[in-house]
Write an enzyme that holds these catalytic residues in place. Structure first.
Site, short mmCIF file in Angstrom:
data_model
loop_
_atom_site.label_atom_id
_atom_site.label_comp_id
_atom_site.label_asym_id
_atom_site.label_seq_id
_atom_site.Cartn_x
_atom_site.Cartn_y
_atom_site.Cartn_z
N ASN A 1 0.85 -1.20 0.00
CA ASN A 1 0.00 0.00 0.00
C ASN A 1 0.88 1.24 0.00
O ASN A 1 2.10 1.15 -0.03
CB ASN A 1 -0.95 -0.02 1.20
CG ASN A 1 -0.18 -0.08 2.50
OD1 ASN A 1 0.56 0.83 2.83
ND2 ASN A 1 -0.32 -1.18 3.24
N ASP B 1 -4.18 -6.20 5.23
CA ASP B 1 -5.17 -7.06 5.88
C ASP B 1 -5.11 -8.49 5.36
O ASP B 1 -5.39 -9.42 6.08
CB ASP B 1 -6.58 -6.49 5.66
CG ASP B 1 -6.75 -5.18 6.40
OD1 ASP B 1 -6.35 -5.12 7.57
OD2 ASP B 1 -7.28 -4.21 5.82
O1 C5P Z 1 -8.37 -2.33 10.78
P1 C5P Z 1 -7.49 -1.20 10.39
O2 C5P Z 1 -6.38 -1.63 9.44
O3 C5P Z 1 -8.18 0.00 9.89
O4 C5P Z 1 -6.81 -0.75 11.76
C1 C5P Z 1 -5.81 0.18 11.80
C2 C5P Z 1 -4.97 0.00 13.03
O5 C5P Z 1 -4.70 -1.37 13.26
C3 C5P Z 1 -3.61 0.64 12.87
O6 C5P Z 1 -3.17 1.03 14.14
C4 C5P Z 1 -2.76 -0.50 12.32
O7 C5P Z 1 -1.40 -0.32 12.61
C5 C5P Z 1 -3.34 -1.67 13.06
N1 C5P Z 1 -3.29 -2.94 12.33
C6 C5P Z 1 -2.46 -3.94 12.76
N2 C5P Z 1 -2.46 -5.16 12.10
C7 C5P Z 1 -3.28 -5.38 11.06
C8 C5P Z 1 -4.15 -4.36 10.62
C9 C5P Z 1 -4.12 -3.16 11.27
O8 C5P Z 1 -1.70 -3.73 13.70
N3 C5P Z 1 -3.26 -6.56 10.44
#
Ligand code: C5P
Length: 404
Positions: free
Chosen positions: A210, A278
Protein backbone atom coordinates in the site's frame (compact mmCIF):
# COMPACT_ATOMS: atom_id res chain seq x y z
CA UNK A 1 19.26 29.21 35.31
CA UNK A 2 18.89 29.56 31.55
CA UNK A 3 20.45 26.67 29.65
CA UNK A 4 23.19 27.97 27.37
CA UNK A 5 23.39 26.83 23.78
CA UNK A 6 26.42 27.38 21.58
CA UNK A 7 24.82 27.48 18.14
CA UNK A 8 27.18 26.73 15.25
CA UNK A 9 25.68 27.81 11.94
CA UNK A 10 27.20 26.52 8.73
CA UNK A 11 26.44 27.62 5.19
CA UNK A 12 23.21 26.28 3.81
CA UNK A 13 19.93 27.78 2.73
CA UNK A 14 18.36 26.37 5.93
CA UNK A 15 20.50 28.84 7.93
CA UNK A 16 17.61 31.30 7.83
CA UNK A 17 15.63 28.93 10.05
CA UNK A 18 18.16 29.58 12.82
CA UNK A 19 16.60 32.96 13.42
CA UNK A 20 13.31 31.30 14.31
CA UNK A 21 15.14 28.66 16.35
CA UNK A 22 16.77 31.40 18.44
CA UNK A 23 13.57 33.41 18.79
CA UNK A 24 11.49 30.45 19.85
CA UNK A 25 14.26 29.04 22.01
CA UNK A 26 14.62 32.28 23.93
CA UNK A 27 10.87 32.30 24.54
CA UNK A 28 11.37 28.90 26.13
CA UNK A 29 14.18 30.07 28.37
CA UNK A 30 17.27 29.13 26.37
CA UNK A 31 20.24 31.46 25.87
CA UNK A 32 22.10 31.34 22.55
CA UNK A 33 25.63 32.31 21.58
CA UNK A 34 26.19 32.03 17.82
CA UNK A 35 29.22 31.00 15.79
CA UNK A 36 29.10 31.25 12.02
CA UNK A 37 31.22 29.75 9.29
CA UNK A 38 32.17 32.10 6.49
CA UNK A 39 29.66 30.42 4.15
CA UNK A 40 26.86 30.80 6.72
CA UNK A 41 27.08 34.56 6.38
CA UNK A 42 25.95 34.24 2.76
CA UNK A 43 22.59 33.10 4.13
CA UNK A 44 22.13 34.87 7.45
CA UNK A 45 23.79 38.04 8.70
CA UNK A 46 25.77 38.26 11.96
CA UNK A 47 23.76 41.38 12.71
CA UNK A 48 20.44 39.52 12.64
CA UNK A 49 21.89 36.73 14.79
CA UNK A 50 23.32 39.22 17.29
CA UNK A 51 20.04 41.11 17.47
CA UNK A 52 17.97 38.00 18.09
CA UNK A 53 20.38 36.25 20.46
CA UNK A 54 21.30 39.44 22.33
CA UNK A 55 24.94 38.26 22.22
CA UNK A 56 28.03 38.92 20.17
CA UNK A 57 28.44 36.57 17.19
CA UNK A 58 31.79 34.78 16.88
CA UNK A 59 33.20 34.37 13.40
CA UNK A 60 36.97 34.23 13.11
CA UNK A 61 39.44 31.75 14.57
CA UNK A 62 42.24 34.26 14.72
CA UNK A 63 40.59 37.29 16.24
CA UNK A 64 42.77 39.09 18.72
CA UNK A 65 39.76 40.84 20.18
CA UNK A 66 37.78 37.66 20.70
CA UNK A 67 40.75 35.77 22.11
CA UNK A 68 41.36 38.42 24.73
CA UNK A 69 37.64 38.64 25.55
CA UNK A 70 37.00 34.90 25.63
CA UNK A 71 39.38 32.25 24.29
CA UNK A 72 37.99 29.80 21.79
CA UNK A 73 38.50 26.88 24.17
CA UNK A 74 36.45 28.63 26.83
CA UNK A 75 33.84 29.52 24.25
CA UNK A 76 33.47 25.84 23.40
CA UNK A 77 32.98 24.85 27.02
CA UNK A 78 30.89 27.62 28.46
CA UNK A 79 27.74 26.14 26.93
CA UNK A 80 25.55 23.35 28.28
CA UNK A 81 25.07 22.03 24.77
CA UNK A 82 26.59 22.64 21.35
CA UNK A 83 24.08 22.65 18.50
CA UNK A 84 25.10 22.67 14.83
CA UNK A 85 22.21 23.87 12.67
CA UNK A 86 22.32 23.66 9.77
CA UNK A 87 25.16 21.16 9.53
CA UNK A 88 26.39 20.96 5.95
CA UNK A 89 27.96 17.84 4.43
CA UNK A 90 31.28 19.69 4.52
CA UNK A 91 31.10 20.51 8.22
CA UNK A 92 30.02 16.93 9.06
CA UNK A 93 33.03 15.67 7.09
CA UNK A 94 35.38 18.01 8.93
CA UNK A 95 33.88 17.03 12.30
CA UNK A 96 34.10 13.32 11.50
CA UNK A 97 37.77 13.69 10.66
CA UNK A 98 38.72 15.97 13.50
CA UNK A 99 39.71 18.92 11.32
CA UNK A 100 40.08 22.27 12.98
CA UNK A 101 40.57 24.78 10.19
CA UNK A 102 38.11 27.48 11.23
CA UNK A 103 36.46 28.65 14.43
CA UNK A 104 33.40 26.36 14.07
CA UNK A 105 35.39 23.15 13.53
CA UNK A 106 37.93 24.10 16.18
CA UNK A 107 35.21 24.63 18.78
CA UNK A 108 33.63 21.32 17.85
CA UNK A 109 36.95 19.56 18.34
CA UNK A 110 37.75 21.37 21.58
CA UNK A 111 34.39 21.05 23.29
CA UNK A 112 33.68 18.62 26.10
CA UNK A 113 29.94 19.26 25.89
CA UNK A 114 27.28 17.11 24.17
CA UNK A 115 26.83 17.97 20.50
CA UNK A 116 23.56 17.90 18.59
CA UNK A 117 23.61 18.34 14.82
CA UNK A 118 20.77 19.16 12.42
CA UNK A 119 22.04 18.23 8.96
CA UNK A 120 20.74 20.01 5.86
CA UNK A 121 21.87 19.18 2.37
CA UNK A 122 20.89 17.93 -1.04
CA UNK A 123 19.44 14.39 -0.80
CA UNK A 124 22.19 12.92 -3.03
CA UNK A 125 24.80 14.40 -0.73
CA UNK A 126 23.03 12.95 2.31
CA UNK A 127 22.85 9.51 0.66
CA UNK A 128 26.45 9.60 -0.56
CA UNK A 129 28.57 6.82 0.96
CA UNK A 130 31.06 9.43 2.17
CA UNK A 131 28.38 11.26 4.15
CA UNK A 132 26.95 7.97 5.43
CA UNK A 133 30.43 7.05 6.69
CA UNK A 134 30.86 10.43 8.35
CA UNK A 135 27.45 10.23 10.02
CA UNK A 136 28.14 6.73 11.32
CA UNK A 137 31.48 7.84 12.67
CA UNK A 138 29.99 10.87 14.38
CA UNK A 139 27.19 8.75 15.88
CA UNK A 140 29.82 6.35 17.19
CA UNK A 141 31.58 9.37 18.72
CA UNK A 142 28.37 10.18 20.60
CA UNK A 143 27.18 13.07 18.42
CA UNK A 144 23.37 13.24 18.37
CA UNK A 145 21.33 13.92 15.26
CA UNK A 146 17.98 15.54 14.65
CA UNK A 147 16.70 15.13 11.07
CA UNK A 148 17.20 15.59 8.23
CA UNK A 149 13.64 15.15 7.06
CA UNK A 150 12.08 14.17 3.77
CA UNK A 151 10.34 16.72 1.59
CA UNK A 152 10.84 19.21 -1.21
CA UNK A 153 14.26 20.78 -1.24
CA UNK A 154 15.20 24.34 -2.12
CA UNK A 155 17.26 22.82 -4.95
CA UNK A 156 14.09 21.41 -6.51
CA UNK A 157 14.87 17.77 -5.76
CA UNK A 158 12.92 15.53 -3.45
CA UNK A 159 14.27 13.20 -0.83
CA UNK A 160 15.76 13.22 2.64
CA UNK A 161 17.91 16.27 3.32
CA UNK A 162 15.74 19.08 4.65
CA UNK A 163 16.79 20.47 8.00
CA UNK A 164 14.42 19.56 10.83
CA UNK A 165 11.97 22.35 11.65
CA UNK A 166 12.98 24.72 14.49
CA UNK A 167 10.26 23.24 16.73
CA UNK A 168 11.69 19.76 16.24
CA UNK A 169 15.24 20.96 16.91
CA UNK A 170 14.05 22.72 20.06
CA UNK A 171 12.39 19.56 21.25
CA UNK A 172 15.62 17.64 20.64
CA UNK A 173 17.55 20.34 22.54
CA UNK A 174 15.16 20.17 25.46
CA UNK A 175 15.23 16.37 25.43
CA UNK A 176 19.02 16.34 25.46
CA UNK A 177 19.21 18.98 28.21
CA UNK A 178 16.82 16.90 30.29
CA UNK A 179 18.94 13.84 29.62
CA UNK A 180 22.08 15.72 30.71
CA UNK A 181 20.29 16.64 33.92
CA UNK A 182 19.18 13.01 34.23
CA UNK A 183 15.52 13.86 33.98
CA UNK A 184 14.35 12.70 30.55
CA UNK A 185 10.58 12.81 30.62
CA UNK A 186 10.08 9.22 29.50
CA UNK A 187 13.49 8.03 30.70
CA UNK A 188 13.59 4.22 30.72
CA UNK A 189 10.05 3.76 29.38
CA UNK A 190 10.01 1.05 26.72
CA UNK A 191 8.04 1.87 23.61
CA UNK A 192 7.23 -0.25 20.57
CA UNK A 193 6.23 1.50 17.34
CA UNK A 194 5.16 -0.12 14.08
CA UNK A 195 5.56 1.87 10.88
CA UNK A 196 5.31 1.68 7.11
CA UNK A 197 3.49 -0.73 4.85
CA UNK A 198 3.92 -4.49 4.70
CA UNK A 199 4.70 -6.42 1.55
CA UNK A 200 2.90 -9.68 0.95
CA UNK A 201 4.57 -11.81 -1.70
CA UNK A 202 2.62 -13.32 -4.57
CA UNK A 203 5.75 -14.86 -6.04
CA UNK A 204 9.46 -14.08 -5.69
CA UNK A 205 9.15 -10.81 -7.64
CA UNK A 206 5.59 -9.56 -7.03
CA UNK A 207 3.84 -8.40 -3.88
CA UNK A 208 0.75 -6.70 -2.45
CA UNK A 209 1.41 -3.50 -0.58
CA UNK A 210 0.00 0.00 0.00
CA UNK A 211 0.97 3.65 -0.19
CA UNK A 212 2.12 4.14 3.40
CA UNK A 213 5.43 6.06 3.52
CA UNK A 214 6.19 5.34 7.18
CA UNK A 215 6.64 9.05 7.87
CA UNK A 216 4.15 9.19 10.71
CA UNK A 217 5.39 6.03 12.43
CA UNK A 218 9.04 7.02 12.07
CA UNK A 219 8.32 10.51 13.41
CA UNK A 220 6.59 8.92 16.43
CA UNK A 221 9.55 6.62 17.12
CA UNK A 222 11.96 9.58 16.86
CA UNK A 223 9.83 11.76 19.17
CA UNK A 224 9.65 9.04 21.85
CA UNK A 225 13.43 8.58 21.63
CA UNK A 226 13.94 12.33 22.07
CA UNK A 227 11.80 12.14 25.20
CA UNK A 228 14.20 9.55 26.61
CA UNK A 229 12.18 6.39 25.89
CA UNK A 230 13.84 3.13 24.82
CA UNK A 231 12.24 2.67 21.45
CA UNK A 232 11.97 -0.37 19.20
CA UNK A 233 10.67 0.51 15.76
CA UNK A 234 9.38 -2.36 13.65
CA UNK A 235 9.27 -1.05 10.13
CA UNK A 236 8.05 -2.38 6.82
CA UNK A 237 9.93 -1.35 3.67
CA UNK A 238 10.24 2.47 3.54
CA UNK A 239 12.57 5.00 1.95
CA UNK A 240 13.39 6.69 5.26
CA UNK A 241 16.57 6.47 7.31
CA UNK A 242 16.38 4.68 10.66
CA UNK A 243 15.60 7.34 13.28
CA UNK A 244 18.55 8.19 15.54
CA UNK A 245 18.63 6.59 18.95
CA UNK A 246 16.00 4.02 17.99
CA UNK A 247 16.44 0.25 17.71
CA UNK A 248 14.97 -0.41 14.26
CA UNK A 249 13.91 -3.87 13.10
CA UNK A 250 13.23 -4.22 9.37
CA UNK A 251 10.52 -6.61 8.22
CA UNK A 252 8.55 -7.25 5.04
CA UNK A 253 5.35 -9.17 5.78
CA UNK A 254 2.61 -8.77 8.40
CA UNK A 255 3.55 -12.08 9.94
CA UNK A 256 7.19 -10.99 10.26
CA UNK A 257 6.00 -7.71 11.75
CA UNK A 258 3.94 -9.53 14.37
CA UNK A 259 6.86 -11.80 15.27
CA UNK A 260 9.19 -8.79 15.63
CA UNK A 261 6.63 -7.00 17.83
CA UNK A 262 6.19 -9.99 20.11
CA UNK A 263 9.98 -10.34 20.33
CA UNK A 264 10.22 -6.67 21.41
CA UNK A 265 8.03 -7.23 24.47
CA UNK A 266 7.82 -6.38 27.30
CA UNK A 267 7.08 -2.69 26.67
CA UNK A 268 4.98 -0.17 28.54
CA UNK A 269 3.63 1.47 25.39
CA UNK A 270 2.83 0.19 21.89
CA UNK A 271 1.90 2.53 19.05
CA UNK A 272 0.71 0.71 15.93
CA UNK A 273 1.13 3.16 13.09
CA UNK A 274 1.96 0.62 10.38
CA UNK A 275 -0.40 0.14 7.48
CA UNK A 276 -0.49 -3.62 7.74
CA UNK A 277 -1.94 -5.47 4.76
CA UNK A 278 -5.17 -7.06 5.88
CA UNK A 279 -4.72 -9.95 3.48
CA UNK A 280 -1.94 -11.79 1.76
CA UNK A 281 -1.91 -14.16 -1.19
CA UNK A 282 -2.76 -17.50 0.42
CA UNK A 283 0.01 -19.20 -1.54
CA UNK A 284 3.20 -17.43 -2.50
CA UNK A 285 4.52 -19.19 -5.61
CA UNK A 286 8.09 -20.43 -5.32
CA UNK A 287 8.82 -19.39 -8.92
CA UNK A 288 7.71 -16.32 -10.85
CA UNK A 289 4.18 -16.92 -12.12
CA UNK A 290 4.25 -17.04 -15.92
CA UNK A 291 1.79 -15.60 -18.39
CA UNK A 292 -0.09 -18.42 -20.04
CA UNK A 293 -1.10 -17.41 -23.57
CA UNK A 294 -4.75 -18.14 -24.24
CA UNK A 295 -5.54 -18.86 -20.59
CA UNK A 296 -7.21 -16.44 -18.15
CA UNK A 297 -5.06 -14.60 -15.59
CA UNK A 298 -4.39 -16.62 -12.44
CA UNK A 299 -6.99 -16.35 -9.67
CA UNK A 300 -5.45 -15.11 -6.44
CA UNK A 301 -6.80 -16.56 -3.25
CA UNK A 302 -6.33 -14.36 -0.20
CA UNK A 303 -5.69 -15.33 3.39
CA UNK A 304 -6.23 -13.04 6.37
CA UNK A 305 -3.18 -11.55 8.05
CA UNK A 306 -2.78 -11.40 11.82
CA UNK A 307 -3.99 -8.15 13.38
CA UNK A 308 -0.99 -6.86 15.30
CA UNK A 309 -2.87 -4.13 17.16
CA UNK A 310 -5.59 -6.55 18.28
CA UNK A 311 -3.01 -9.19 19.23
CA UNK A 312 -1.01 -6.77 21.40
CA UNK A 313 -4.19 -5.36 22.95
CA UNK A 314 -5.50 -8.83 23.75
CA UNK A 315 -2.39 -10.27 25.37
CA UNK A 316 -3.36 -11.86 28.67
CA UNK A 317 0.24 -11.78 29.81
CA UNK A 318 2.60 -8.92 29.12
CA UNK A 319 0.05 -6.56 27.61
CA UNK A 320 1.57 -3.07 27.25
CA UNK A 321 0.02 -0.62 29.71
CA UNK A 322 -1.03 1.56 26.82
CA UNK A 323 -1.82 0.37 23.31
CA UNK A 324 -2.43 3.08 20.72
CA UNK A 325 -3.84 2.39 17.27
CA UNK A 326 -4.52 4.41 14.17
CA UNK A 327 -7.65 4.34 12.08
CA UNK A 328 -7.18 5.46 8.52
CA UNK A 329 -10.66 6.14 7.26
CA UNK A 330 -12.15 7.61 4.14
CA UNK A 331 -15.63 8.20 5.63
CA UNK A 332 -17.45 8.46 9.02
CA UNK A 333 -14.07 8.90 10.67
CA UNK A 334 -15.12 9.10 14.33
CA UNK A 335 -17.82 6.41 14.17
CA UNK A 336 -15.50 3.98 12.50
CA UNK A 337 -12.73 4.79 14.97
CA UNK A 338 -15.03 4.12 17.94
CA UNK A 339 -16.04 0.82 16.48
CA UNK A 340 -12.38 -0.06 15.82
CA UNK A 341 -11.33 0.83 19.37
CA UNK A 342 -13.93 -1.56 20.76
CA UNK A 343 -13.18 -4.32 18.27
CA UNK A 344 -9.41 -4.22 18.69
CA UNK A 345 -9.36 -3.63 22.43
CA UNK A 346 -6.77 -0.86 22.36
CA UNK A 347 -6.74 2.17 24.69
CA UNK A 348 -6.66 5.05 22.23
CA UNK A 349 -7.34 5.44 18.55
CA UNK A 350 -5.90 8.25 16.49
CA UNK A 351 -8.26 8.51 13.58
CA UNK A 352 -7.35 10.26 10.37
CA UNK A 353 -9.11 10.96 7.14
CA UNK A 354 -7.07 9.46 4.32
CA UNK A 355 -9.43 10.15 1.44
CA UNK A 356 -7.17 10.90 -1.55
CA UNK A 357 -8.08 14.62 -1.55
CA UNK A 358 -6.56 15.05 1.94
CA UNK A 359 -3.08 14.01 0.70
CA UNK A 360 -2.36 12.40 4.08
CA UNK A 361 -1.06 9.07 2.78
CA UNK A 362 2.53 9.66 1.75
CA UNK A 363 2.15 13.38 2.52
CA UNK A 364 3.74 15.55 5.16
CA UNK A 365 0.72 16.62 7.16
CA UNK A 366 -1.96 14.87 9.10
CA UNK A 367 -5.29 15.73 10.68
CA UNK A 368 -6.05 13.59 13.69
CA UNK A 369 -9.05 12.99 15.91
CA UNK A 370 -8.21 11.31 19.21
CA UNK A 371 -10.86 8.82 20.28
CA UNK A 372 -10.70 7.53 23.85
CA UNK A 373 -12.16 4.45 25.46
CA UNK A 374 -14.59 6.50 27.52
CA UNK A 375 -16.02 7.99 24.33
CA UNK A 376 -14.18 11.32 24.54
CA UNK A 377 -13.21 12.76 21.19
CA UNK A 378 -10.55 15.43 20.67
CA UNK A 379 -9.95 16.80 17.19
CA UNK A 380 -6.47 18.18 16.53
CA UNK A 381 -5.84 20.86 13.92
CA UNK A 382 -3.98 19.97 10.74
CA UNK A 383 -0.36 19.46 11.80
CA UNK A 384 2.92 18.24 10.39
CA UNK A 385 3.56 14.58 11.07
CA UNK A 386 6.41 15.65 13.40
CA UNK A 387 4.04 17.82 15.44
CA UNK A 388 1.51 14.98 15.56
CA UNK A 389 4.30 12.76 16.89
CA UNK A 390 5.16 15.30 19.62
CA UNK A 391 1.54 15.49 20.69
CA UNK A 392 1.32 11.71 20.85
CA UNK A 393 4.33 11.69 23.18
CA UNK A 394 2.60 14.31 25.37
CA UNK A 395 -0.62 12.28 25.36
CA UNK A 396 1.16 9.06 26.28
CA UNK A 397 3.26 10.79 28.95
CA UNK A 398 0.09 12.22 30.49
CA UNK A 399 -1.64 8.81 30.46
CA UNK A 400 1.38 7.23 32.16
CA UNK A 401 1.40 10.02 34.73
CA UNK A 402 4.76 11.22 33.40
CA UNK A 403 3.70 14.51 31.87
CA UNK A 404 6.10 17.45 31.66
O1 C5P B 1 -8.37 -2.33 10.78
P1 C5P B 1 -7.49 -1.20 10.39
O2 C5P B 1 -6.38 -1.63 9.44
O3 C5P B 1 -8.18 0.00 9.89
O4 C5P B 1 -6.81 -0.75 11.76
C1 C5P B 1 -5.81 0.18 11.80
C2 C5P B 1 -4.97 0.00 13.03
O5 C5P B 1 -4.70 -1.37 13.26
C3 C5P B 1 -3.61 0.64 12.87
O6 C5P B 1 -3.17 1.03 14.14
C4 C5P B 1 -2.76 -0.50 12.32
O7 C5P B 1 -1.40 -0.32 12.61
C5 C5P B 1 -3.34 -1.67 13.06
N1 C5P B 1 -3.29 -2.94 12.33
C6 C5P B 1 -2.46 -3.94 12.76
N2 C5P B 1 -2.46 -5.16 12.10
C7 C5P B 1 -3.28 -5.38 11.06
C8 C5P B 1 -4.15 -4.36 10.62
C9 C5P B 1 -4.12 -3.16 11.27
O8 C5P B 1 -1.70 -3.73 13.70
N3 C5P B 1 -3.26 -6.56 10.44
Amino acid sequence: MRARILLVISGGIAAYKCLELIRRGRERGLAFRCVTTRAAEQFVTPLALAALSGEKVYRELFSLVDETEIGHIRLSREADLVVVAPATADLLARMANGLADDLASTLLLATDRPVLVAPAMNPRMWEHPATRRNVERLRADGVRFVGPEPGDMACGEEGVGRMAEPATILEAIEGLLAEIRGEARLGGVRVLVTSGPTREPLDPVRFFSNRSSGRQGHAIAAAFARAGARVTLVSGPVCLPDPPGVHTVHVETAREMLDACLAALPVEVAVCAAAVSDWRPAHAAAEKIKKRPGLPPPAIELAENPDILATLSGLSEGRPRLVVGFAAETERVVDNAREKLARKGCDLILANDVSPETGVLGGERNRIVVVERDGRVEPWPELSKEEVARRIVDLVAARLGMGA
